[in-house]
Design an enzyme around this catalytic site. Structure first.
Site, short mmCIF file in Angstrom:
data_model
loop_
_atom_site.label_atom_id
_atom_site.label_comp_id
_atom_site.label_asym_id
_atom_site.label_seq_id
_atom_site.Cartn_x
_atom_site.Cartn_y
_atom_site.Cartn_z
N ASN A 13 36.18 29.10 28.80
CA ASN A 13 35.54 29.79 29.88
C ASN A 13 34.42 30.89 28.74
O ASN A 13 35.05 31.83 28.16
CB ASN A 13 36.76 30.76 30.46
CG ASN A 13 35.76 31.79 31.37
OD1 ASN A 13 34.92 32.20 31.10
ND2 ASN A 13 36.67 32.14 32.54
N ASP A 75 45.40 34.23 28.76
CA ASP A 75 45.48 33.96 30.12
C ASP A 75 45.29 35.16 30.91
O ASP A 75 46.05 36.09 30.52
CB ASP A 75 46.89 33.29 30.21
CG ASP A 75 47.15 32.41 31.49
OD1 ASP A 75 46.24 31.40 31.60
OD2 ASP A 75 47.92 32.78 32.56
N SER A 76 44.66 34.95 31.91
CA SER A 76 44.55 36.42 32.69
C SER A 76 44.19 36.23 34.18
O SER A 76 44.05 34.97 34.66
CB SER A 76 43.27 36.94 32.03
OG SER A 76 42.09 36.04 31.73
N GLY A 161 34.15 35.75 37.94
CA GLY A 161 35.50 35.55 38.60
C GLY A 161 35.49 36.89 39.78
O GLY A 161 34.63 36.68 40.48
N ASP A 163 35.12 40.09 39.31
CA ASP A 163 34.22 41.41 39.13
C ASP A 163 33.76 42.00 40.08
O ASP A 163 33.68 43.30 40.20
CB ASP A 163 33.44 41.05 37.71
CG ASP A 163 34.21 40.88 36.49
OD1 ASP A 163 35.25 41.40 36.31
OD2 ASP A 163 33.50 40.60 35.56
N HIS A 188 41.41 44.92 30.88
CA HIS A 188 42.44 44.14 30.55
C HIS A 188 42.46 43.20 29.28
O HIS A 188 43.19 43.35 28.21
CB HIS A 188 43.29 43.17 31.64
CG HIS A 188 42.16 42.28 32.23
ND1 HIS A 188 40.87 42.84 32.42
CD2 HIS A 188 42.05 40.88 32.41
CE1 HIS A 188 40.00 41.69 32.88
NE2 HIS A 188 40.95 40.75 32.55
N ARG A 189 41.23 42.78 29.03
CA ARG A 189 40.95 42.04 27.93
C ARG A 189 40.72 43.08 26.86
O ARG A 189 41.27 42.73 25.67
CB ARG A 189 39.73 41.19 28.01
CG ARG A 189 39.60 40.07 27.10
CD ARG A 189 38.60 39.11 27.72
NE ARG A 189 39.14 38.39 28.73
CZ ARG A 189 39.04 38.36 30.29
NH1 ARG A 189 38.07 38.99 30.38
NH2 ARG A 189 39.67 37.75 30.88
P1 IMP Z 1 42.56 31.44 33.33
O1 IMP Z 1 41.60 30.78 32.71
O2 IMP Z 1 43.68 30.59 33.69
O3 IMP Z 1 43.22 32.64 32.29
O4 IMP Z 1 41.99 31.91 34.60
C1 IMP Z 1 41.43 33.42 34.58
C2 IMP Z 1 40.99 33.63 35.89
O5 IMP Z 1 41.16 34.99 36.22
C3 IMP Z 1 39.42 33.70 35.96
O6 IMP Z 1 38.95 32.25 36.16
C4 IMP Z 1 39.08 34.76 36.76
O7 IMP Z 1 38.99 34.20 38.24
C5 IMP Z 1 40.10 35.51 36.67
N1 IMP Z 1 39.63 36.50 35.71
C6 IMP Z 1 40.61 36.86 34.60
N2 IMP Z 1 39.91 37.77 33.73
C7 IMP Z 1 38.83 38.33 34.64
C8 IMP Z 1 37.94 39.33 34.54
O8 IMP Z 1 37.77 40.08 33.40
N3 IMP Z 1 37.00 39.48 35.48
C9 IMP Z 1 36.97 38.89 36.71
N4 IMP Z 1 38.00 37.62 37.03
C10 IMP Z 1 38.90 37.55 35.83
#
Ligand code: IMP
Length: 203
Positions: A13, A75-76, A161, A163, A188-189
């Site tokens: 990402n 992972d977020s 995402g 935001d 969070h990051r």
């Molecule tokens: P991962 O790649 O499985 O960790 O999925 C992360 C998903 O969570 C992203 O594709 C977004 O949809 C959402 N996400 C995580 N961090 C953010 C952020 O900082 N802003 C907006 N959406 C986020």
């Protein structure tokens, strides 16, 4: 702070990598992500929570690259109180396996409107778990979260995402309306990376 020459972020990402580069750039010379290693391919995120998925991603990349590589995963996702924590680990694929960010946001707003149309509790939080590995050794785990509320319409062009529908506590604008510097000073990051930097300074 201990010197690190090269760090591989276990993500494809580019938005995440960009945010991480802005925050760690001054401390680490080379920051790569999975775009530099297409041979690693997709990593199945079968974990039940952020921590399990962060571990899965870090180990998949660490074991592939070997013991000399330092790998940090991210992972977020977003947890919405009125939806019992959804979309959570399914944030990237809430509206389906290959869903776009736009489809995911629309599904979230539709479900929230169905369940709580008078917006009595649209509180939510972003969570981030990062796992640091060297080869197949887990070195540490870092976490961050930011509280806020879901906005009933999309606002702003920055970020990615969810935001454009998330207003962090203490602000009136969504993350997508706020300058990236503001998001990167409270997100969070950012918090997980602050814990990583503290770990580095003590290691
Ligand atoms: P991962 O790649 O499985 O960790 O999925 C992360 C998903 O969570 C992203 O594709 C977004 O949809 C959402 N996400 C995580 N961090 C953010 C952020 O900082 N802003 C907006 N959406 C986020």
């Amino acid at each position: 702070m201990n010197e690190i020459n090269r760090l591989v972020i276990a993500t494809g990402n580019t938005h995440k990598t960009e945010e991480i580069r802005k925050l760690l750039g001054p401390y680490i010379k080379i920051i790569e992500d999975l775009k530099s290693y297409p041979e690693i391919g997709e990593i199945d995120e079968t974990g039940l929570n952020f921590e399990e998925n962060a571990s899965l991603k870090a180990f998949a990349v660490g074991e592939f690259l070997g013991e000399n590589s330092l790998v940090l995963s991210d992972d977020s996702g977003l947890e919405v109180s009125a939806l019992s924590g959804e979309p959570g680990v399914f944030s990237a694929r809430y509206a389906g396996e290959n869903a776009s960010d736009d489809e995911n946001r629309k599904k979230l707003l539709r479900k929230l409107n169905e369940i709580d149309s008078d917006m009595s509790d649209w509180s939510a939080s972003f969570k981030c778990v990062m796992t640091l590995v060297k080869g197949s050794d887990k070195l540490a785990t870092f976490e961050g979260s930011v509280q806020g509320t879901i906005c009933d319409e999309e606002r702003g062009e920055n970020g990615f995402g969810y935001d454009s529908i998330f207003i962090p506590e203490g602000y009136e604008n969504t993350f997508a309306e706020l300058p990236s510097e503001t998001k990167n000073s409270i997100s969070h990051r950012y918090q997980a990376l602050e814990a990583f930097k503290k770990w580095l300074s003590e290691a």
